[in-house]
Design an enzyme around this catalytic site. Structure first.
Site, mmCIF file in Angstrom:
data_model
loop_
_atom_site.group_PDB
_atom_site.id
_atom_site.type_symbol
_atom_site.label_atom_id
_atom_site.label_comp_id
_atom_site.label_asym_id
_atom_site.label_seq_id
_atom_site.Cartn_x
_atom_site.Cartn_y
_atom_site.Cartn_z
ATOM 1 C CB CYS A 160 -0.983 -0.039 1.166
ATOM 2 S SG CYS A 160 -2.291 1.185 1.040
ATOM 3 C CG HIS A 175 -2.916 -3.141 3.995
ATOM 4 N ND1 HIS A 175 -1.817 -2.417 4.374
ATOM 5 C CD2 HIS A 175 -3.823 -2.232 3.563
ATOM 6 C CE1 HIS A 175 -2.051 -1.126 4.187
ATOM 7 N NE2 HIS A 175 -3.259 -0.996 3.689
ATOM 8 C CD GLU A 233 0.311 -5.178 5.860
ATOM 9 O OE1 GLU A 233 0.551 -5.761 4.782
ATOM 10 O OE2 GLU A 233 0.103 -3.950 5.930
#
Lengths: 323, 212
Positions: free
Chosen positions: B89, B186, B188
């Site tokens: 991002c 994202h 993560e």
């Protein structure tokens, strides 16, 4: 998964979104709302009242701006009723800066919140800086696609707001006073209470956990989640009275994930330098050399003089619904 | 092969802890020994076998990192010389050559200008339009990947060396250019560490080549 999903999404339960529906964009889910708050971490969110201030904030490294009609210091001075910011100012700022834009609605004022969501602000602060519109209930925030941030003085208050759908918590402090003492007090109370939950959780003391959940007036599920994580399940910022780079560093060292600065910047005599200095002190809060450099950038003679939090006419932290 | 690798997470601003934990989890699942260290400046860059630039606000990360121009050159040279990097991002924007915003035009922000792409910031809209969507990313396997887009950018132009890894409704949302991996979303936050594992694979071969 490093974003807690407890308590589970009250909104999605009613809508039938099946995970098999691959082409459907899921908006406003708990992950998307809390995720936004997680992206603000280690950053400084600055209160602004016009386009010029918003541009200074963006240039100095603010992670987002909070649009108000009056800064908290001026809210105290003006007296009367403080309401949400004008739509035109919000839209003008949206056209001027690329960082996220937040705005405040009065506590419990569902229509102000709805208006801000439609207007397109990235996060809504249901804030005690404005005059509460409902003395009994907060907004049921699960109904909204836009994430909310709420203030809290202690763990119980923080968890009650999370249970209502808040995606981010900040300390209440005493906004507009230039005095950081109340914010420090609030984060320390919260930390102490988190430690007591954590130790009951580690000891597997279920009777103590349910007692705590009754004391905090929230579900046992949420108290257990705090015990498992050793922190609240959403991002936790400092707010209320932060004025100098050292103030910001102090609150970061107490475990806050980031910082809101209200009157501290744009009620000072050196806003642009101070904004940059507070950003540096927040990112490098644990680096004493950078902190010294940041503190050097501001002159104490230019700081907001501030107010004694013991003799205030208006204690903002105490207004609004008590539960 | 029992070497230990070190992966840095750029910790200026953003979701640093989520990336630390995603890399640690990936190392555990791959049974690889390694360290994950948050870095706020370039003093430890030579120790690294890889770097993650996390999500957050690209303007903030750029502004703070480039206060000292020498930091920029150190980081650029390291990545040009093969240091594997994953940008998610804000990380994608920060790595790119050009960035703009539909409403504001050229955002005149500090960029590393390494990834040969043009990025449109906040391309899906403001936070109200942020979403989750299942993505097909053949390069990391057949199973769909949960893309979490938070005020996410998209890639509107790519250079010759850029391989497109994923599209969402024709929009490019994940790319690789040699040692650089970048996503609009994202990974993560997806509870699925295939992008971070792909980074670790690049780190392992980089580590090999360093010691040769």
């Amino acid at each position: 998964m490093t974003i807690s999903l407890i308590p589970s999404d009250r909104k999605l339960k009613d809508e039938s979104i099946s995970p098999e529906d691959q082409n459907k964009r899921i908006k406003g889910s708990i992950l998307v709302k809390r995720g936004f708050a997680h992206m603000q971490k280690h950053g400084v969110i600055m209160d602004v009242t016009n386009v010029e201030q918003a541009q200074i904030a963006e240039d100095s490294g603010a992670v987002a701006v909070m649009v108000l009609d009056k800064l908290p210091f001026d809210v105290r001075k003006a007296g009367g009723v403080a309401r949400t910011a004008g739509v035109k100012i919000i839209q003008d700022i949206m056209d001027a800066v690329s960082i996220p834009i937040m705005a405040k609605c009065r506590i419990g004022h569902i229509s102000e919140a709805q208006m801000l969501e439609t207007c397109g602000v990235d996060m809504i602060d249901e804030s005690e800086v404005l005059t509460p519109a409902d003395e009994v209930n907060h907004v049921w925030k699960w109904d909204f696609t836009t994430p909310f941030v709420n203030g809290a003085k202690n763990l119980g208050e923080a968890l009650r707001r999370v249970e209502e759908g808040s995606s981010m918590i900040r300390t209440k402090g005493e906004p507009g006073t230039g005095n950081v003492a109340e914010a420090v007090n609030h984060i320390k109370i919260l930390n102490r209470e988190v430690r007591s939950v954590r130790s009951a959780y580690i000891d597997n003391d279920n009777q103590e956990l349910i007692r705590l959940s009754r004391e905090f007036k929230v579900s046992l599920e949420l108290v257990n989640e705090v015990g498992r994580l050793g922190r609240i399940p959403v991002v936790n910022f400092a707010a209320g009275g932060i004025t100098t780079p050292s103030d910001a560093s102090f609150l970061m060292r107490l475990g806050c994930d980031g910082v809101f600065v209200g009157s501290g910047i744009f009620k000072s005599e050196d806003p642009a330098l101070r904004a940059r200095a507070i950003v540096l002190a927040t990112t490098f809060y644990d680096d004493s050399k950078v902190l010294l450099e940041a503190q050097k950038m501001v002159d104490e003679k230019n700081s907001l003089l501030g107010l004694d939090t013991k003799n205030l006419d208006l204690r903002m932290q105490e207004r609004g619904p008590q539960i | 092969m029992n070497k230990s690798i070190t992966i840095g997470i750029l910790s200026i601003q953003g979701d640093v802890e989520e990336n630390v934990s995603a890399v640690q989890q990936s190392m555990d699942e791959l049974n690889i020994e390694g360290n994950v260290i948050p870095i706020k400046d370039m003093s430890k860059i030579d120790m690294l076998d890889g770097l993650v630039i996390p999500g957050g606000e690209s303007t903030v990360i750029g502004t703070l990192l480039f206060l000292d121009e020498s930091q920029k050159e150190i980081l650029r040279n390291k990545i040009l010389n093969g240091l594997p990097v994953l940008g998610t991002c804000a990380g994608l924007i920060f790595l790119s050559k050009r960035a703009y915003d539909k409403r504001l035009g050229d955002t005149k922000q500090h960029l590393l200008e390494l990834l040969d792409v043009t990025v449109e910031r906040n391309a899906f809209g403001r936070q109200y339009e942020s979403f989750e969507n299942q993505l097909s990313v053949p390069a990391i396997g057949d199973d769909l990947f949960k893309g979490v887009f938070i005020r996410g950018p998209v890639i509107t132009e790519t250079g010759n060396d850029v391989e497109v890894l994923c599209r969402l409704e024709e929009k490019i949302v994940a790319v690789q250019q040699k040692n650089i991996l970048a996503t609009s979303f994202h990974p993560e936050l997806a509870d699925d560490y295939r992008f971070h594992k792909k980074l670790i694979e690049l780190c392992l071969s980089y580590n090999e080549s360093k010691s040769m």
